[in-house]
Motif scaffolding. Structure first.
Motif, mmCIF file in Angstrom:
data_model
loop_
_atom_site.group_PDB
_atom_site.id
_atom_site.type_symbol
_atom_site.label_atom_id
_atom_site.label_comp_id
_atom_site.label_asym_id
_atom_site.label_seq_id
_atom_site.Cartn_x
_atom_site.Cartn_y
_atom_site.Cartn_z
ATOM 1 N N ASP A 114 0.777 -1.291 0.042
ATOM 2 C CA ASP A 114 -0.061 -0.076 0.169
ATOM 3 C C ASP A 114 0.993 1.197 -0.058
ATOM 4 O OD1 ASP A 114 -2.461 -1.543 -0.226
ATOM 5 O OD2 ASP A 114 -2.404 -1.627 2.258
ATOM 6 N N ARG A 115 2.078 1.263 -0.549
ATOM 7 C CA ARG A 115 2.821 2.325 -0.621
ATOM 8 C C ARG A 115 3.576 2.171 -2.099
ATOM 9 N NH1 ARG A 115 8.351 0.724 1.124
ATOM 10 N NH2 ARG A 115 8.335 -1.595 1.454
ATOM 11 N N ASP A 116 4.215 3.374 -2.331
ATOM 12 C CA ASP A 116 5.030 3.814 -3.591
ATOM 13 C C ASP A 116 6.415 3.057 -3.339
ATOM 14 O OD1 ASP A 116 3.191 4.371 -5.551
ATOM 15 O OD2 ASP A 116 3.252 6.586 -5.003
ATOM 16 N N VAL A 117 6.948 2.251 -4.089
ATOM 17 C CA VAL A 117 8.318 2.006 -3.790
ATOM 18 C C VAL A 117 9.113 2.192 -5.302
ATOM 19 C CG1 VAL A 117 10.002 0.080 -3.022
ATOM 20 C CG2 VAL A 117 7.845 -0.055 -2.278
ATOM 21 N N PRO A 118 9.776 3.364 -5.131
ATOM 22 C CA PRO A 118 10.582 3.822 -6.212
ATOM 23 C C PRO A 118 11.680 3.109 -6.459
ATOM 24 C CG PRO A 118 10.893 5.497 -4.630
ATOM 25 C CD PRO A 118 9.762 4.256 -4.070
ATOM 26 N N GLY A 119 11.905 2.931 -7.783
ATOM 27 C CA GLY A 119 13.339 2.068 -8.143
ATOM 28 C C GLY A 119 12.952 1.254 -9.184
ATOM 29 N N ILE A 120 14.184 0.820 -9.879
ATOM 30 C CA ILE A 120 14.159 0.000 -11.172
ATOM 31 C C ILE A 120 14.177 -1.348 -10.633
ATOM 32 C CG2 ILE A 120 15.629 -1.121 -12.755
ATOM 33 C CD1 ILE A 120 16.565 2.003 -13.345
ATOM 34 N N VAL A 121 13.049 -2.341 -11.218
ATOM 35 C CA VAL A 121 13.088 -3.808 -10.714
ATOM 36 C C VAL A 121 13.558 -4.570 -12.245
ATOM 37 C CG1 VAL A 121 11.548 -5.582 -10.048
ATOM 38 C CG2 VAL A 121 10.957 -3.159 -9.335
ATOM 39 N N PRO A 122 14.871 -4.960 -12.122
ATOM 40 C CA PRO A 122 15.190 -5.668 -13.418
ATOM 41 C C PRO A 122 14.404 -7.032 -13.455
ATOM 42 C CG PRO A 122 16.789 -5.701 -11.642
ATOM 43 C CD PRO A 122 15.662 -4.933 -10.975
ATOM 44 N N ARG A 123 14.120 -7.434 -14.727
ATOM 45 C CA ARG A 123 13.489 -8.537 -15.185
ATOM 46 C C ARG A 123 13.972 -8.940 -16.578
ATOM 47 N NH1 ARG A 123 10.525 -10.095 -10.910
ATOM 48 N NH2 ARG A 123 8.894 -8.533 -9.974
ATOM 49 N N TYR A 124 13.773 -10.537 -16.696
ATOM 50 C CA TYR A 124 14.170 -10.954 -18.023
ATOM 51 C C TYR A 124 13.332 -10.417 -19.071
ATOM 52 C CZ TYR A 124 16.689 -14.297 -15.269
ATOM 53 O OH TYR A 124 17.367 -14.756 -14.186
ATOM 54 N N SER A 125 13.938 -10.005 -20.073
ATOM 55 C CA SER A 125 12.873 -9.291 -21.438
ATOM 56 C C SER A 125 12.138 -10.462 -21.947
ATOM 57 C CB SER A 125 13.912 -9.004 -22.710
ATOM 58 O OG SER A 125 14.677 -7.777 -22.212
ATOM 59 N N ARG A 126 12.498 -11.890 -22.127
ATOM 60 C CA ARG A 126 11.541 -12.838 -22.643
ATOM 61 C C ARG A 126 11.856 -14.077 -21.673
ATOM 62 N NH1 ARG A 126 14.885 -10.793 -26.178
ATOM 63 N NH2 ARG A 126 16.098 -12.755 -26.379
ATOM 64 N N ILE A 127 10.549 -14.770 -21.589
ATOM 65 C CA ILE A 127 10.745 -15.972 -20.809
ATOM 66 C C ILE A 127 9.774 -16.867 -21.309
ATOM 67 C CG2 ILE A 127 11.070 -14.965 -18.394
ATOM 68 C CD1 ILE A 127 8.082 -15.020 -17.933
ATOM 69 N N LYS A 128 9.963 -18.333 -21.041
ATOM 70 C CA LYS A 128 8.938 -19.255 -21.442
ATOM 71 C C LYS A 128 8.539 -19.922 -20.096
ATOM 72 C CE LYS A 128 10.037 -22.346 -24.900
ATOM 73 N NZ LYS A 128 10.575 -23.621 -25.390
ATOM 74 N N VAL A 129 7.111 -19.947 -20.022
ATOM 75 C CA VAL A 129 6.699 -20.346 -18.937
ATOM 76 C C VAL A 129 5.845 -21.694 -19.100
ATOM 77 C CG1 VAL A 129 4.752 -19.569 -17.104
ATOM 78 C CG2 VAL A 129 6.478 -18.053 -17.577
ATOM 79 N N GLU A 130 5.752 -22.601 -17.994
ATOM 80 C CA GLU A 130 5.057 -23.778 -18.183
ATOM 81 C C GLU A 130 4.371 -23.920 -16.893
ATOM 82 O OE1 GLU A 130 6.961 -27.857 -19.761
ATOM 83 O OE2 GLU A 130 6.779 -28.050 -17.793
ATOM 84 N N GLY A 131 3.069 -24.491 -17.219
ATOM 85 C CA GLY A 131 2.159 -24.628 -16.078
ATOM 86 C C GLY A 131 1.010 -25.721 -16.432
ATOM 87 N N VAL A 132 0.166 -25.676 -15.613
ATOM 88 C CA VAL A 132 -1.161 -26.382 -16.115
ATOM 89 C C VAL A 132 -2.327 -25.322 -15.931
ATOM 90 C CG1 VAL A 132 -2.982 -28.114 -15.302
ATOM 91 C CG2 VAL A 132 -0.228 -28.553 -14.946
ATOM 92 N N SER A 133 -3.073 -25.091 -16.874
ATOM 93 C CA SER A 133 -4.190 -24.223 -17.057
ATOM 94 C C SER A 133 -5.298 -24.568 -15.976
ATOM 95 C CB SER A 133 -4.509 -24.078 -18.435
ATOM 96 O OG SER A 133 -5.472 -25.332 -18.924
ATOM 97 N N HIS A 134 -6.124 -23.547 -15.934
ATOM 98 C CA HIS A 134 -7.499 -23.917 -15.095
ATOM 99 C C HIS A 134 -8.208 -25.053 -15.748
ATOM 100 C CE1 HIS A 134 -11.546 -22.488 -13.479
ATOM 101 N NE2 HIS A 134 -10.821 -22.764 -12.387
ATOM 102 N N GLU A 135 -8.037 -25.346 -17.114
ATOM 103 C CA GLU A 135 -8.700 -26.353 -17.881
ATOM 104 C C GLU A 135 -7.983 -27.636 -17.592
ATOM 105 O OE1 GLU A 135 -8.157 -23.417 -19.528
ATOM 106 O OE2 GLU A 135 -10.020 -22.618 -18.767
ATOM 107 N N GLY A 136 -6.878 -27.618 -16.901
ATOM 108 C CA GLY A 136 -6.159 -28.823 -16.814
ATOM 109 C C GLY A 136 -5.135 -29.192 -17.873
ATOM 110 N N GLU A 137 -4.915 -28.461 -18.677
ATOM 111 C CA GLU A 137 -4.143 -28.782 -19.695
ATOM 112 C C GLU A 137 -2.626 -28.114 -19.688
ATOM 113 O OE1 GLU A 137 -5.471 -27.035 -23.517
ATOM 114 O OE2 GLU A 137 -7.422 -28.280 -23.340
ATOM 115 N N THR A 138 -1.529 -28.828 -19.910
ATOM 116 C CA THR A 138 -0.244 -28.349 -19.781
ATOM 117 C C THR A 138 0.111 -27.400 -20.803
ATOM 118 O OG1 THR A 138 0.581 -30.692 -18.849
ATOM 119 C CG2 THR A 138 2.378 -28.755 -19.627
ATOM 120 N N VAL A 139 0.346 -26.100 -20.455
ATOM 121 C CA VAL A 139 0.738 -24.936 -21.489
ATOM 122 C C VAL A 139 2.095 -24.521 -21.322
ATOM 123 C CG1 VAL A 139 -1.626 -24.400 -21.765
ATOM 124 C CG2 VAL A 139 -0.426 -23.417 -19.678
ATOM 125 N N ARG A 140 2.546 -24.112 -22.412
ATOM 126 C CA ARG A 140 3.989 -23.536 -22.426
ATOM 127 C C ARG A 140 3.615 -22.137 -23.182
ATOM 128 N NH1 ARG A 140 8.597 -27.889 -23.815
ATOM 129 N NH2 ARG A 140 8.711 -28.774 -21.766
#
Length: 193
Positions: A114-140
């Motif tokens: 509930d407050r502003d936290v100034p600053g740069i949050v470095p992240r990867y530009s591109r990612i590949k994510v894997e998980g199981v969808s709400h429908e039960g399918e493995t997705v990439r």
């Protein structure tokens, strides 16, 4: 229906725990939780509904933020082509990422902060994510730009990491090592999770 009263705030111990894997197939209780998380994001982005229920706009929500220490996230964000990514995932993980980094020009926000936290949050530009969808399918999914940042923010929550943990304490605006890009988010100026 989930509201801001269900969202725990920084300092709560559940936000610092590593969440447990969801047993697949998910239980009816886990399915209901993920469905409610996805509905929360939808409601938070509808101005009339958000105002009626006093919801802060969000593009992502992780189960630990509603005090459920399980590996579930919901994301509702548009990509660089203005296509909507609206998905709930069980046990999401980053399976590959770019060397290049990125960050949001105006910093990140969080429904649990509930407050502003100034600053740069470095992240990867591109990612590949894997998980199981709400429908039960493995997705990439291959993600870049704002969606990649949102997914990294949410997956961090599953590991007990807050976005401001990634800000350089001695120099909050320290630029990540090149190559990197800056993402401007003019179209959506709300918090992530």
């Amino acid at each position: 229906m989930l509201t801001m009263k269900n969202v725990i705030r920084e300092g709560h111990p559940a936000l610092r725990k590593r969440a447990e894997e969801v047993v697949i197939p998910p239980s009816p209780e886990d399915q209901q939780t993920l469905k409610e998380m996805m509905e929360f994001l939808l409601h938070s982005q509808e101005p009339e509904t958000a105002e009626k229920y006093d919801l802060r706009p969000g593009v992502g929500l992780a189960a630990p933020q509603i005090n459920v220490s399980k590996r579930m996230i919901a994301v509702r964000v548009t990509d660089h082509n203005d296509e909507l990514i609206d998905i709930g995932l069980y046990n999401p993980k980053i399976i590959s990422h770019s060397i290049e980094t990125t960050y949001l020009e105006n910093g990140e926000g969080c429904l649990s902060v509930d407050r502003d936290v100034p600053g740069i949050v470095p992240r990867y530009s591109r990612i590949k994510v894997e998980g199981v969808s709400h429908e039960g399918e493995t997705v990439r999914m291959r993600l870049k730009g704002l969606p990649a940042i949102v997914f990294q923010h949410e997956i961090d929550h599953l590991n007990g990491i807050m976005f401001y943990d990634r800000i350089e304490e001695d120099d909050p605006y320290k630029q990540p090592l090149p190559p990197n890009e800056i993402i401007k988010r003019n179209d959506f100026d709300g918090p992530f999770t």
